[in-house]
Design a protein around this motif. Structure first.
Motif, PDB file in Angstrom:
ATOM      1  N   GLN A   1       0.854  -1.183   0.000  1.00  0.00           N
ATOM      2  CA  GLN A   1       0.000   0.000   0.000  1.00  0.00           C
ATOM      3  C   GLN A   1       0.884   1.225   0.000  1.00  0.00           C
ATOM      4  O   GLN A   1       2.085   1.137   0.076  1.00  0.00           O
ATOM      5  CB  GLN A   1      -0.911   0.004   1.207  1.00  0.00           C
TER       6      GLN A   1
ATOM      7  N   GLY B   1     -14.153  -2.102  -9.509  1.00  0.00           N
ATOM      8  CA  GLY B   1     -14.001  -1.686  -8.115  1.00  0.00           C
ATOM      9  C   GLY B   1     -12.761  -2.288  -7.494  1.00  0.00           C
ATOM     10  O   GLY B   1     -12.125  -3.177  -8.053  1.00  0.00           O
ATOM     11  N   MET B   2     -12.408  -1.765  -6.320  1.00  0.00           N
ATOM     12  CA  MET B   2     -11.185  -2.254  -5.709  1.00  0.00           C
ATOM     13  C   MET B   2     -11.342  -2.361  -4.195  1.00  0.00           C
ATOM     14  O   MET B   2     -11.971  -1.536  -3.552  1.00  0.00           O
ATOM     15  CB  MET B   2     -10.027  -1.307  -6.034  1.00  0.00           C
TER      16      MET B   2
ATOM     17  N   PHE C   1      -8.851  -2.926  -0.811  1.00  0.00           N
ATOM     18  CA  PHE C   1      -7.418  -2.783  -0.542  1.00  0.00           C
ATOM     19  C   PHE C   1      -6.952  -3.727   0.565  1.00  0.00           C
ATOM     20  O   PHE C   1      -7.741  -4.341   1.270  1.00  0.00           O
ATOM     21  CB  PHE C   1      -7.105  -1.337  -0.179  1.00  0.00           C
TER      22      PHE C   1
ATOM     23  N   LYS D   1      -5.314  -3.060   3.421  1.00  0.00           N
ATOM     24  CA  LYS D   1      -5.722  -2.635   4.759  1.00  0.00           C
ATOM     25  C   LYS D   1      -7.151  -2.126   4.667  1.00  0.00           C
ATOM     26  O   LYS D   1      -7.448  -1.332   3.778  1.00  0.00           O
ATOM     27  CB  LYS D   1      -4.798  -1.507   5.232  1.00  0.00           C
TER      28      LYS D   1
ATOM     29  N   ASN E   1      -9.964   0.172   4.661  1.00  0.00           N
ATOM     30  CA  ASN E   1      -9.878   1.633   4.698  1.00  0.00           C
ATOM     31  C   ASN E   1     -11.246   2.291   4.586  1.00  0.00           C
ATOM     32  O   ASN E   1     -11.511   3.021   3.654  1.00  0.00           O
ATOM     33  CB  ASN E   1      -8.937   2.150   3.611  1.00  0.00           C
TER      34      ASN E   1
END
Lengths: 422, 296
Positions: free
Chosen positions: B2, B132-133, B135, B137, B139
């Motif tokens: 990240q 879409g994404m 992550f 961590k 968030n």
């Protein structure tokens, strides 16, 4: 020697070092607190007496003859009120006959007293023909004597307030003609050469207008610049160059900004001297680097994961900044703004360059009227020889500090409000 | 991987690439030969996204070499490989998240339903709404649970009324398996949830705008086994509606959730194949080394 013994020997030394370090820190802190307390206490002790002002009660009987026989608005304005006051003083002290003594007697009353009297009579012409007790401002020497600031043990020759004046003042006290009252003129008037007539309002309004201009200019510009540099600008030589320059500007002496204001706003743009608008603009230039640097730090502290989250869901870069990054960075930006504004409010040097140091009696009603600022007023009064300006200087410092805490408090409240949204 | 947003963090990324402790004992020379080809079948009969000869550079440094890979409709594609092998970089190319990095340069062709996503006609906002994404961590935005899910819907103006938005939010939370846990506290901050719940909230946020593809960048690496199990179950269910591309460090996870697996090594796509095949009978020496735990 075993390993434990070696370590134990070291432990004692470590504790000594730690104790010394703590003692150093604590003593530095105590030192700072003591100095601050000393500063505040001396300022307060010297300044609080300025909250009161000596007034002399005079029985004044304005007669029609004093107004050329007819009481009209015109004659009320034109009349010689100084003579009325002198007459009343002579009546109160019939035994004072010698010319020199009379002069001393007349000087007990402030030169501003006649203007007050005129105002009262113009407002209320019915007072003509009857005897009324008017409370008029006493001279600053009388005021100082009443507040115990005149050292009578000094030989008369070295004193400004002579023995005869002291005697007359004492008699006024016996006659109950002297009172210490709340010093309203101090809060409602502009500057004056006479300490008893000098007020802080002109400087306070000047400061207020200048700070308003500073706020309106430096907040939006500073925050926009910070957002652009931090969030949108590509890292290249040009932005590096700008960054270095902003950091350097934060360290430039404030008087240089005053010179810049003089050269650009006054000489080039032709704006008038001494106006809070120019003062505010100069202070805005001065606070911009502080605001930009702290705002950028606040923006950089927002975790990148928030930006990724917003971008990942299809927010445009501007939406990402406005919806997520900016609200999170706002409290930090506010802190930077507080520091910048506090700095600007206490600044004197740049204002000297653009003429806000002039002696201005009128209270500015807009940022375009000539005015001065609180720190400049303090500087001017501190420079004046009259003993009575000492307490006024301290009082002005107290007011500047209050003013500062007020503005800072306001921003802290705003900051809290922004924080609550999350 | 990240924090690739600002250039300052990129140095870390590079050192990560260079000081990779998980290097295999010997490097296959064939990797560096010009006629290196990915082993296995890179194309699928019903692709939703296609990538062809993708090269990615961070400044002078090349992070991806000539990768070609298809993502099939309604399939779960797992990407595995040692740290710094470029799998996250590759994933981030698929919805142009690498655009935010100034020095990142991408060559090659990536298409979504036949449209070039780096083409002039492709709007990046629309692309990210379609791809879409999720992550590594969790968030969530520092907002309420409701606002977290509703943000994308309102951003794109997908609904006409508040009640419609409510329905979509509820539906997204239900599909993310979070509704039962949060239905009574939708107005509380999303950051107050547990790690696993936060990650499911992020998935709900992503699926609320009904994307066609969901990219997941090590979604379970910050979660405990129970939360991981829930997410994996969820991925399974979601694959009926969406195409999912997941980067993972856990080979077991790849084996559990995916139908196809791609193995990356030092920026090269070494091998692609059905998950069963890759884990039982890997074709390439490096793949075998990685999945049997000799390195990685």
């Amino acid at each position: 020697m075993s390993q434990v013994e070696i370590i134990q020997r070291g432990i004692r030394r470590r504790y000594v070092v730690e104790g010394m370090f703590r003692a150093c820190g604590l003593s530095a802190l105590i030192c700072g607190v003591v100095f601050l307390a000393f500063l505040l206490i001396t300022t307060f002790v010297k300044g609080y007496t300025a909250l009161q002002q000596t007034y002399i009660g005079l029985d004044i009987t304005p007669m029609e003859e004093d107004f050329d026989g007819a009481v009209t608005e015109e004659t009320l304005r034109r009349a010689d009120y100084g003579a009325l006051i002198k007459r009343s003083l002579r009546e109160a002290f019939p035994d004072v006959t010698r010319r020199k003594e009379k002069k001393t007697l007349y000087r007990l009353v402030s030169s501003g007293a006649q203007h007050e009297l005129r105002q009262k009579l113009v407002q209320n012409p019915g007072l003509v023909g009857q005897t009324t007790t008017f409370w008029v401002l006493a001279d600053d020497e009388v005021d100082m004597y009443m507040k115990g600031n005149v050292n009578v043990s000094i030989p008369e020759k070295k004193r400004r307030f002579k023995d005869h004046a002291i005697e007359l003042t004492k008699r006024l006290v016996q006659q109950d003609r002297i009172q210490l009252r709340f010093n309203t003129p101090f809060f409602s008037r502009g500057d004056s050469r006479e300490p008893e007539q000098a007020g802080i309002k002109g400087a306070a309004m000047g400061s207020l207008f200048a700070i308003l201009v500073t706020m309106l200019l430096s907040f939006p510009v500073g925050i926009a610049a910070a957002i652009y540099l931090q969030e949108f600008a590509k890292t290249n030589r040009f932005t590096d160059f700008i960054e270095v320059n902003i950091n350097n500007l934060a360290a430039v002496p404030s008087i240089i900004f005053g010179l810049l204001g003089l050269a650009i706003f006054i000489n080039l743009f032709g704006l008038p001297r001494s106006i809070p608008l120019v003062g505010g603009m100069v202070l805005a230039l001065m606070t911009l680097p502080t605001i930009i640097i702290s705002s950028r730090a606040a923006l950089a502290a927002v975790p990148p994961s928030i930006r990724e989250a917003a971008l990942g869901i299809g927010a445009s870069p501007v939406q990402t900044v406005l919806h997520h990054v900016l609200p999170l960075a706002m409290p930090g930006m506010m802190t930077g703004a507080i520091i910048g504004l506090a700095q600007a409010m206490g600044e004197t040097a740049p204002l000297l360059m653009i003429g806000m140091v002039a002696f201005i009696v009128d209270i500015p009603g807009s940022p375009l009227d000539p005015g001065t600022a609180l720190p400049v007023q303090i500087y001017l009064w501190a420079d004046s020889p009259e003993r009575a300006f000492v307490e006024r200087t301290s009082a002005a410092i107290i007011i500047l500090l209050l003013f500062l805490s007020l503005v800072n408090g306001l921003i802290v409240v705003l900051r809290k409000k922004f924080e609550k949204r999350w | 991987m990240q924090g690739l947003i600002k250039s300052k963090t990129q140095t870390n990324y590079f050192t990560m690439l260079e000081n990779d402790n998980n290097m295999p004992p010997t490097l296959d020379d064939s990797l560096n030969s010009p006629d290196f080809r990915t082993l296995g079948e890179v194309t699928v009969p019903r692709p939703i996204m296609k990538t062809k000869n993708v090269n990615v550079f961070y400044g002078e440094k090349q992070a991806i070499y000539n990768a070609s890979l298809d993502i099939g409709k309604n399939e779960v594609l797992a990407m595995i490989g040692p740290s710094g092998c470029g799998k996250s970089t590759f994933l981030r190319c698929l919805n142009r998240m690498n655009d935010t990095i100034d020095i990142c340069r991408i060559e090659g062709e990536i298409t979504l339903e036949g449209e070039d996503i780096y083409g002039r006609n492709m709007d990046v906002v629309l692309l990210r709404a379609r791809v879409g994404m999720v992550f590594q961590k969790p968030n969530p935005f520092p907002k309420s649970i409701y606002d977290n899910v509703a943000y994308g819907i309102n951003l794109h103006g997908l609904t006409n009324s508040k009640s419609e938005t409510d329905d979509v939010v509820e539906d997204a939370l239900k599909r993310a398996g979070l509704w039962a846990e949060v239905s009574d506290r939708l107005n509380q901050p999303g950051t107050g949830l547990s790690g696993g719940q936060q990650q499911r909230l992020c998935i709900a946020r992503a699926i609320a705008i009904s994307p066609e593809v969901i990219l997941m960048d090590e979604p379970c690496s910050a979660l405990d086994p129970i939360a991981t199990a829930k997410i994996e179950e969820l991925i399974d269910e979601l694959s009926q509606m969406y195409s999912i591309c997941i980067v993972t460090h856990s080979m077991q996870q790849a084996a559990r959730v995916s139908q196809r697996t791609a193995y990356f090594h030092l920026g090269k796509l070494i091998e692609v194949g059905s998950t069963d095949l890759i884990f039982t009978n890997p074709g390439h020496r490096l793949t075998e080394g990685y999945i049997t735990g000799r390195f990685g």
